[in-house]
Design a protein around this motif. Structure first.
Motif, PDB file in Angstrom:
ATOM      1  N   ASN A   1       0.879  -1.145  -0.199  1.00 56.87           N
ATOM      2  CA  ASN A   1      -0.062  -0.037   0.019  1.00 56.87           C
ATOM      3  C   ASN A   1       0.928   1.164  -0.107  1.00 56.87           C
ATOM      4  OD1 ASN A   1      -2.288   1.574   0.229  1.00 56.87           O
ATOM      5  ND2 ASN A   1      -3.052   0.634   1.976  1.00 56.87           N
ATOM      6  N   PRO A   2       1.683   1.589  -1.064  1.00 55.53           N
ATOM      7  CA  PRO A   2       2.778   2.656  -1.091  1.00 55.53           C
ATOM      8  C   PRO A   2       2.102   3.932  -0.856  1.00 55.53           C
ATOM      9  CG  PRO A   2       2.334   1.820  -3.256  1.00 55.53           C
ATOM     10  CD  PRO A   2       1.647   0.628  -2.325  1.00 55.53           C
ATOM     11  N   LEU A   3       0.861   4.093  -1.287  1.00 58.85           N
ATOM     12  CA  LEU A   3       0.249   5.628  -0.847  1.00 58.85           C
ATOM     13  C   LEU A   3       0.299   5.901   0.337  1.00 58.85           C
ATOM     14  CD1 LEU A   3      -0.517   5.434  -3.958  1.00 58.85           C
ATOM     15  CD2 LEU A   3      -2.760   6.649  -3.045  1.00 58.85           C
ATOM     16  N   ARG A   4       0.298   4.845   1.323  1.00 58.65           N
ATOM     17  CA  ARG A   4       0.116   4.936   2.849  1.00 58.65           C
ATOM     18  C   ARG A   4       1.248   5.591   3.405  1.00 58.65           C
ATOM     19  NH1 ARG A   4      -3.481   6.191   6.259  1.00 58.65           N
ATOM     20  NH2 ARG A   4      -3.126   4.435   7.749  1.00 58.65           N
ATOM     21  N   ILE A   5       2.530   5.188   2.761  1.00 52.36           N
ATOM     22  CA  ILE A   5       3.912   5.754   2.916  1.00 52.36           C
ATOM     23  C   ILE A   5       3.671   7.388   3.100  1.00 52.36           C
ATOM     24  CG2 ILE A   5       6.178   6.013   2.633  1.00 52.36           C
ATOM     25  CD1 ILE A   5       5.848   3.351   0.978  1.00 52.36           C
ATOM     26  N   LEU A   6       2.828   8.016   2.406  1.00 48.09           N
ATOM     27  CA  LEU A   6       2.935   9.522   2.407  1.00 48.09           C
ATOM     28  C   LEU A   6       2.317   9.762   3.649  1.00 48.09           C
ATOM     29  CD1 LEU A   6       1.028   9.941  -1.171  1.00 48.09           C
ATOM     30  CD2 LEU A   6       3.409  10.682  -0.475  1.00 48.09           C
ATOM     31  N   ASP A   7       1.604   8.964   4.414  1.00 45.19           N
ATOM     32  CA  ASP A   7       0.836   9.616   5.615  1.00 45.19           C
ATOM     33  C   ASP A   7       1.891   9.331   6.702  1.00 45.19           C
ATOM     34  OD1 ASP A   7      -1.464  10.261   5.668  1.00 45.19           O
ATOM     35  OD2 ASP A   7      -2.468   8.220   6.221  1.00 45.19           O
ATOM     36  N   SER A   8       3.194   8.778   6.468  1.00 47.88           N
ATOM     37  CA  SER A   8       4.001   8.586   7.656  1.00 47.88           C
ATOM     38  C   SER A   8       4.482   9.807   8.653  1.00 47.88           C
ATOM     39  CB  SER A   8       5.356   7.896   7.230  1.00 47.88           C
ATOM     40  OG  SER A   8       6.388   8.079   8.187  1.00 47.88           O
TER      41      SER A   8
ATOM     42  N   SER B   1     -17.056  29.935  -2.988  1.00 46.40           N
ATOM     43  CA  SER B   1     -18.053  30.830  -2.608  1.00 46.40           C
ATOM     44  C   SER B   1     -18.925  30.623  -1.499  1.00 46.40           C
ATOM     45  CB  SER B   1     -19.072  30.506  -4.101  1.00 46.40           C
ATOM     46  OG  SER B   1     -19.577  29.261  -4.054  1.00 46.40           O
ATOM     47  N   ALA B   2     -18.897  29.455  -0.827  1.00 46.17           N
ATOM     48  CA  ALA B   2     -19.543  29.274   0.530  1.00 46.17           C
ATOM     49  C   ALA B   2     -18.807  29.943   1.576  1.00 46.17           C
ATOM     50  CB  ALA B   2     -19.810  27.954   0.721  1.00 46.17           C
ATOM     51  N   GLY B   3     -17.514  30.308   1.366  1.00 41.88           N
ATOM     52  CA  GLY B   3     -16.688  30.884   2.540  1.00 41.88           C
ATOM     53  C   GLY B   3     -15.993  30.113   3.251  1.00 41.88           C
ATOM     54  N   ILE B   4     -16.108  28.486   2.921  1.00 43.25           N
ATOM     55  CA  ILE B   4     -15.409  27.450   3.653  1.00 43.25           C
ATOM     56  C   ILE B   4     -13.876  27.548   3.509  1.00 43.25           C
ATOM     57  CG2 ILE B   4     -15.201  25.104   4.054  1.00 43.25           C
ATOM     58  CD1 ILE B   4     -18.016  26.118   5.036  1.00 43.25           C
ATOM     59  N   GLU B   5     -13.197  27.685   4.503  1.00 40.63           N
ATOM     60  CA  GLU B   5     -11.753  27.801   4.290  1.00 40.63           C
ATOM     61  C   GLU B   5     -11.234  26.231   4.353  1.00 40.63           C
ATOM     62  OE1 GLU B   5      -9.517  30.485   6.833  1.00 40.63           O
ATOM     63  OE2 GLU B   5     -11.119  31.769   6.725  1.00 40.63           O
ATOM     64  N   TYR B   6     -10.177  26.014   3.581  1.00 41.45           N
ATOM     65  CA  TYR B   6      -9.560  24.637   3.595  1.00 41.45           C
ATOM     66  C   TYR B   6      -8.239  24.748   3.189  1.00 41.45           C
ATOM     67  CZ  TYR B   6     -10.372  25.740  -1.421  1.00 41.45           C
ATOM     68  OH  TYR B   6     -10.318  26.167  -2.677  1.00 41.45           O
ATOM     69  N   ARG B   7      -7.421  23.546   3.359  1.00 40.78           N
ATOM     70  CA  ARG B   7      -6.219  23.550   3.177  1.00 40.78           C
ATOM     71  C   ARG B   7      -5.919  22.306   2.380  1.00 40.78           C
ATOM     72  NH1 ARG B   7      -1.159  21.475   4.999  1.00 40.78           N
ATOM     73  NH2 ARG B   7      -2.040  19.916   6.304  1.00 40.78           N
ATOM     74  N   ILE B   8      -5.347  22.506   0.815  1.00 39.16           N
ATOM     75  CA  ILE B   8      -5.453  21.252   0.043  1.00 39.16           C
ATOM     76  C   ILE B   8      -3.896  20.421   0.843  1.00 39.16           C
ATOM     77  CG2 ILE B   8      -4.725  20.342  -2.032  1.00 39.16           C
ATOM     78  CD1 ILE B   8      -6.197  22.717  -3.374  1.00 39.16           C
ATOM     79  N   ASN B   9      -4.235  19.368   1.059  1.00 38.22           N
ATOM     80  CA  ASN B   9      -3.131  18.523   1.429  1.00 38.22           C
ATOM     81  C   ASN B   9      -2.763  17.453   0.744  1.00 38.22           C
ATOM     82  OD1 ASN B   9      -1.591  16.884   2.822  1.00 38.22           O
ATOM     83  ND2 ASN B   9      -2.561  16.475   4.656  1.00 38.22           N
ATOM     84  N   PRO B  10      -1.864  17.680  -0.399  1.00 35.83           N
ATOM     85  CA  PRO B  10      -2.045  16.466  -1.302  1.00 35.83           C
ATOM     86  C   PRO B  10      -1.344  15.043  -0.794  1.00 35.83           C
ATOM     87  CG  PRO B  10      -0.217  18.258  -1.854  1.00 35.83           C
ATOM     88  CD  PRO B  10      -1.005  18.400  -0.320  1.00 35.83           C
ATOM     89  N   ARG B  11      -1.051  15.053   0.749  1.00 38.12           N
ATOM     90  CA  ARG B  11      -0.273  13.634   1.108  1.00 38.12           C
ATOM     91  C   ARG B  11      -1.615  13.138   1.973  1.00 38.12           C
ATOM     92  NH1 ARG B  11       5.069  15.631   3.436  1.00 38.12           N
ATOM     93  NH2 ARG B  11       4.550  13.856   4.868  1.00 38.12           N
TER      94      ARG B  11
ATOM     95  N   MET C   1      11.883  10.814   7.448  1.00 35.31           N
ATOM     96  CA  MET C   1      11.499  10.729   6.068  1.00 35.31           C
ATOM     97  C   MET C   1      10.768  11.942   5.677  1.00 35.31           C
ATOM     98  SD  MET C   1       9.932   6.844   6.308  1.00 35.31           S
ATOM     99  CE  MET C   1       8.780   7.139   5.211  1.00 35.31           C
ATOM    100  N   ALA C   2      10.642  13.125   6.610  1.00 34.52           N
ATOM    101  CA  ALA C   2       9.817  14.116   5.847  1.00 34.52           C
ATOM    102  C   ALA C   2      10.411  14.724   4.611  1.00 34.52           C
ATOM    103  CB  ALA C   2       9.672  15.034   7.249  1.00 34.52           C
ATOM    104  N   PRO C   3      11.861  15.069   4.633  1.00 35.54           N
ATOM    105  CA  PRO C   3      12.316  15.765   3.443  1.00 35.54           C
ATOM    106  C   PRO C   3      12.014  14.817   2.351  1.00 35.54           C
ATOM    107  CG  PRO C   3      13.827  15.635   5.285  1.00 35.54           C
ATOM    108  CD  PRO C   3      12.914  14.917   5.769  1.00 35.54           C
ATOM    109  N   MET C   4      12.349  13.522   2.373  1.00 36.72           N
ATOM    110  CA  MET C   4      12.128  12.818   1.212  1.00 36.72           C
ATOM    111  C   MET C   4      10.668  12.758   0.673  1.00 36.72           C
ATOM    112  SD  MET C   4      10.790   9.492   0.352  1.00 36.72           S
ATOM    113  CE  MET C   4      10.577   8.626   1.842  1.00 36.72           C
ATOM    114  N   LEU C   5       9.587  12.657   1.864  1.00 38.86           N
ATOM    115  CA  LEU C   5       8.285  12.800   1.543  1.00 38.86           C
ATOM    116  C   LEU C   5       7.853  14.097   0.908  1.00 38.86           C
ATOM    117  CD1 LEU C   5       6.684  10.911   4.430  1.00 38.86           C
ATOM    118  CD2 LEU C   5       6.970  10.110   2.203  1.00 38.86           C
ATOM    119  N   ALA C   6       8.476  15.159   1.396  1.00 39.79           N
ATOM    120  CA  ALA C   6       8.152  16.536   0.950  1.00 39.79           C
ATOM    121  C   ALA C   6       8.546  16.499  -0.819  1.00 39.79           C
ATOM    122  CB  ALA C   6       8.718  17.582   1.514  1.00 39.79           C
TER     123      ALA C   6
END
Ligand code: HAM
Length: 434
Positions: free
Chosen positions: A209-216, A252-262, A221-226
């Motif tokens: 499940n390699p995508l889950r490595i992004l969640d580590s 348009s609904a004024g909901i703030e969010y942060r896109i987290n690609p990981r 591992m942080a610099p490599m994951l970045a």
């Protein structure tokens, strides 16, 4: 230890499974009533499913190589030799039940549920082995409008609870399964180039499940994951369009969010939108609500292709958050209004009947009748300890003349004797003013 001694040893609750004590239940009830009302206001119908299902339901939906299925499920054989599992989450059961009862035939369904879930995780603050979720699931709707509706519903709950300033919405898109498979190859190639930095857990996940490595959360591992390639850059066109329309409505609904690609989530059934509401106020267990789209799951479980999206929130975490931030409303634990006591057995009998008459006439009055006898002094002490504002006393004299003595337990006011016929009116006016 001899046998009789062993049998007297106190049996304790199972680790990670909590009792909810009287002092805490009012806050839970407050939370649950807010949720129930909110779901009604958005037109969601409640569904209740058993807490036990066939093991295959969870294995097939959550995914064989997820932490939940591999390590955390309470699975056992019943007396027929069938493999059953205490539900670790509600989505799979909801899909199973909706399919089984024909709720998904060419129709839109908006459902919600709440109840205990079970995962054998290492218990810590905000993480338990029996925990409670409130979840909502919508079926038959493909566009991002319904994703937004679910996010707006949760945002409204935070507002009602006073939590808006303390939670952040994180968003990502996982694309279609084809796009994800192509991205997976790109990601594995990247991780293989950095094999020396991967910890044991990640090396194991590389093939499963390699995508889950992004969640580590491993800082080494942080610099490599970045620097890892991002799924958002490899989305299929339809998913990219879905995501862009989603964020446009949120803007348009004024909901703030942060896109987290990981943000990849720990369950395999997701596609396209995934989201989490997180807080920094709870330490490491900061996700209070999480969900996303799972357009392929109904078909995967044997139904017709049906788009689906939902979320679940952890009630314990939200209760902890309300307590930590001191946002517990004062009236979450309303005290008694009236403590009614009879001085002897005859008067107690009369008090029980008077109590019923008062409850008939004063439906919002919180009234307790003293049971268990005792001296006058000890009964008054109990009345005071009960937190009630007023005590009503029935003695021999009161009974003989259809009277009752009214005593103010929290105010400097002379006690009064009044006719029982005047009692309802008097209580009504007293209780109308706090
Ligand atoms: P989940 O992320 O596994 O998603 O759980 C949702 C929420 O349940 C978490 O964000 C957390 O607040 C709470 N939770 C999970 N595990 C525990 C635990 N051990 N102790 C306390 N709280 C916990 C799901 O369960 C999906 N079914 C959500 C969903 C619904 N996706 C689509 N529809």
């Amino acid at each position: 230890m001899s046998k009789p001694e062993a049998s007297k040893k106190r049996i304790q609750a199972i680790r990670g499974m909590n009792d909810l004590l009287p002092g805490q239940s009012a806050l839970w009830q407050y939370f649950e009533s807010q949720v129930r009302l909110l779901m009604q206001r958005y037109g969601y119908d409640e569904i209740r499913t058993p807490i036990v299902e066939q093991t295959a339901l969870f294995a097939r939906s959550i995914g064989e190589v997820t932490d939940i299925v591999e390590k955390e499920m309470y699975t056992f054989e019943d007396r027929n030799g069938d493999s059953l599992t205490l539900r670790p989450e509600g989505t799979a059961s909801c899909v199973r039940a909706a399919m089984e009862h024909g709720l998904l035939h060419n129709q839109v369904q908006r459902l919600w549920y709440q109840g205990p879930m079970f995962r054998h995780e290492r218990p810590q603050k905000g993480r338990y082995r029996q925990f409670h979720q409130v979840g909502a699931e919508a079926y038959g709707l493909e566009g991002p409008d319904i994703d937004v509706e679910l996010i707006l519903l949760t945002a409204r709950l935070w507002k009602q609870l006073g939590l808006s300033e303390h939670v952040t919405l994180e968003l990502n898109s996982l694309g279609s399964s084809e796009a994800r498979a192509a991205y997976r190859d790109i990601l594995v190639a990247y991780f293989e180039q950095h094999h020396e930095v991967l910890d044991d857990d990640s090396r194991r996940r590389l093939s499963t499940n390699p995508l889950r490595i992004l969640d580590s959360k491993n800082p080494d591992m942080a610099p490599m994951l970045a620097g890892a390639p991002q799924l958002l850059d490899h989305l299929d066109d339809a998913s990219r369009d879905h995501f862009e329309r989603l964020t446009a409505i949120l803007d348009s609904a004024g909901i703030e969010y942060r896109i987290n690609p990981r943000l990849v989530r720990g369950l395999d059934y997701y596609s396209r939108t995934v989201f989490e509401w997180t807080t920094t106020a709870l330490g490491s267990q900061g996700t209070v609500c999480a969900g996303g789209r799972y357009d392929a799951l109904v078909e995967q479980l044997g139904g017709k292709p049906t788009p689906a999206v939902g979320f679940a929130m952890g009630i314990e975490r939200l209760i902890l958050l309300l307590e930590t931030l001191e946002l517990v409303p004062q009236d979450a634990t309303p005290p008694l209004d009236v403590y009614l006591l009879g001085m002897d057995e005859t008067a107690t009998r009369a008090a029980l009947l008077l109590g019923e008459r008062l409850r008939d006439r004063l439906p919002t009055c919180r009234l307790q009748v003293h049971c268990g006898g005792g001296s006058f002094k000890s009964q008054i002490k109990k009345a005071d300890k009960s937190g009630a504002r007023l005590a009503l006393l029935l003695g021999e004299d009161e009974l003989a003349h259809d009277l009752v003595t009214l005593k103010f337990l929290r105010e400097e006011r002379e006690q009064q004797r009044l006719a029982q016929s005047e009692l309802v009116e008097t209580l009504e006016s007293l209780l109308a003013t706090p």
